[in-house]
Structures are given as structure tokens and as C-alpha cells.
Design a protein around this motif. Sequence first.
Motif, PDB file in Angstrom:
ATOM      1  N   GLN A   1       0.336  71.414  27.388  1.00 41.23           N
ATOM      2  CA  GLN A   1       0.862  72.643  26.789  1.00 41.23           C
ATOM      3  C   GLN A   1       2.340  72.478  26.077  1.00 41.23           C
ATOM      4  O   GLN A   1       2.555  73.049  24.866  1.00 41.23           O
ATOM      5  CB  GLN A   1       1.092  73.786  27.807  1.00 41.23           C
ATOM      6  CG  GLN A   1       1.454  75.076  26.873  1.00 41.23           C
ATOM      7  CD  GLN A   1       2.240  76.018  27.919  1.00 41.23           C
ATOM      8  OE1 GLN A   1       2.408  75.683  29.076  1.00 41.23           O
ATOM      9  NE2 GLN A   1       2.274  77.328  27.466  1.00 41.23           N
TER      10      GLN A   1
ATOM     11  N   SER B   1      -2.314  81.563  20.001  1.00 45.31           N
ATOM     12  CA  SER B   1      -3.051  82.372  20.788  1.00 45.31           C
ATOM     13  C   SER B   1      -3.607  81.371  21.799  1.00 45.31           C
ATOM     14  O   SER B   1      -3.858  81.766  23.023  1.00 45.31           O
ATOM     15  CB  SER B   1      -4.235  83.159  20.116  1.00 45.31           C
ATOM     16  OG  SER B   1      -5.100  82.318  19.448  1.00 45.31           O
TER      17      SER B   1
ATOM     18  N   GLY C   1      -1.246  80.862  25.178  1.00 42.95           N
ATOM     19  CA  GLY C   1      -1.027  81.891  26.039  1.00 42.95           C
ATOM     20  C   GLY C   1      -0.057  82.899  25.851  1.00 42.95           C
ATOM     21  O   GLY C   1       0.431  82.672  24.513  1.00 42.95           O
ATOM     22  N   GLU C   2       0.325  83.782  26.716  1.00 44.07           N
ATOM     23  CA  GLU C   2       1.090  84.588  26.194  1.00 44.07           C
ATOM     24  C   GLU C   2       2.649  84.341  26.565  1.00 44.07           C
ATOM     25  O   GLU C   2       3.362  85.186  26.155  1.00 44.07           O
ATOM     26  CB  GLU C   2       0.781  85.957  27.239  1.00 44.07           C
ATOM     27  CG  GLU C   2       0.903  85.559  28.496  1.00 44.07           C
ATOM     28  CD  GLU C   2       0.247  86.921  29.610  1.00 44.07           C
ATOM     29  OE1 GLU C   2       1.098  86.856  30.676  1.00 44.07           O
ATOM     30  OE2 GLU C   2      -0.388  87.230  29.065  1.00 44.07           O
ATOM     31  N   GLN C   3       3.044  82.987  27.099  1.00 43.99           N
ATOM     32  CA  GLN C   3       4.167  82.846  27.278  1.00 43.99           C
ATOM     33  C   GLN C   3       4.790  81.813  26.238  1.00 43.99           C
ATOM     34  O   GLN C   3       5.254  80.911  26.582  1.00 43.99           O
ATOM     35  CB  GLN C   3       4.310  82.208  28.566  1.00 43.99           C
ATOM     36  CG  GLN C   3       4.060  83.409  29.874  1.00 43.99           C
ATOM     37  CD  GLN C   3       4.308  82.357  31.222  1.00 43.99           C
ATOM     38  OE1 GLN C   3       4.345  81.434  31.138  1.00 43.99           O
ATOM     39  NE2 GLN C   3       4.158  83.546  32.066  1.00 43.99           N
ATOM     40  N   VAL C   4       4.423  81.886  24.919  1.00 48.74           N
ATOM     41  CA  VAL C   4       4.917  81.392  23.845  1.00 48.74           C
ATOM     42  C   VAL C   4       6.508  81.346  23.758  1.00 48.74           C
ATOM     43  O   VAL C   4       7.092  80.094  23.566  1.00 48.74           O
ATOM     44  CB  VAL C   4       4.119  81.616  22.459  1.00 48.74           C
ATOM     45  CG1 VAL C   4       4.832  80.790  21.490  1.00 48.74           C
ATOM     46  CG2 VAL C   4       2.742  81.214  22.651  1.00 48.74           C
ATOM     47  N   GLN C   5       6.937  82.497  23.775  1.00 48.15           N
ATOM     48  CA  GLN C   5       8.544  82.580  23.437  1.00 48.15           C
ATOM     49  C   GLN C   5       9.232  81.904  24.661  1.00 48.15           C
ATOM     50  O   GLN C   5      10.144  81.112  24.331  1.00 48.15           O
ATOM     51  CB  GLN C   5       8.861  84.080  23.318  1.00 48.15           C
ATOM     52  CG  GLN C   5      10.106  84.303  22.723  1.00 48.15           C
ATOM     53  CD  GLN C   5      10.696  83.631  21.508  1.00 48.15           C
ATOM     54  OE1 GLN C   5       9.524  83.565  20.630  1.00 48.15           O
ATOM     55  NE2 GLN C   5      11.785  83.449  21.337  1.00 48.15           N
TER      56      GLN C   5
END
Length: 125
Positions: free
Chosen positions: A72, A27, A30-34
Motif C-alpha cells: 500500500q 479507490s 481504501g478510505e484512508q488515502v489522506q
Amino acid sequence: MFATAVRLLARTAAGGGGGKAGPVKVSNLGEQVQPAAESLFNILQAHGPLTAKGCWQHASQLENTALRSKRQMKLMLRWMREKRRVKITCNATGKGPTDKEFLFSLKSPKIVRNKPSISQEETTV
């Protein structure tokens, strides 16, 4: 004696030096893990074992990468290492402790060898 107690508390306190870091929380990434994991996977697959600096050089050249910063990217590499998607190896280039390179590469997939099945013709003979 007071100094010894302070050092002991500093070692055992949360966030004290020398403790093992906990697992990376996805978490926080961020939302762009994949997409970030896929872009790192593709970079390592195409260019072989790379240092963190080399990974970032290739990632910064890509236009559609989900990696926003080197920090990141390092968190993603650590997360992928915890999930056993990436392995890290140490390449000692000299005798000193600073003469080391840490290379990230993909884990080789396990090869499952199937035993040859005995056909019906061989068993009836």
C-alpha cells in the motif's frame, strides 16, 4: 509464422508484458488515502530522500500511521508521484544495472519572486 502472431498478440493484449501501467486508482487504496499520504509526506519531510525500504522502516515504527502494508505504501508513493508531490531520483552506486538506488523525495516548491514595486515617492521626483 504462428509463433510470430502469438507474440504480437501477447504484446498488444491488455495486460501483456511491456505495456505502460495505467494510473493508480485511489479507490483501490481504501478510505484512508489522506492520512496515508500525510504520513508519507511527513516521513519524507523529516528524513529526506529515502528508498522504498527506508520509507517502510520509518512508517512501520510510527504508531498512528494509516499505511497497512509495504504494498500500500508503494502504491501511495506511485500515486503521489503521479500527482507530482514526490519525485524519484536514481542514484547509481556502481557500474552494473543492479547497482542502483531509487530515492523518493519531496518536490521543491516553486519560488515566486515578486518584483519590487515602485513607490509613489520615486515616481514623483
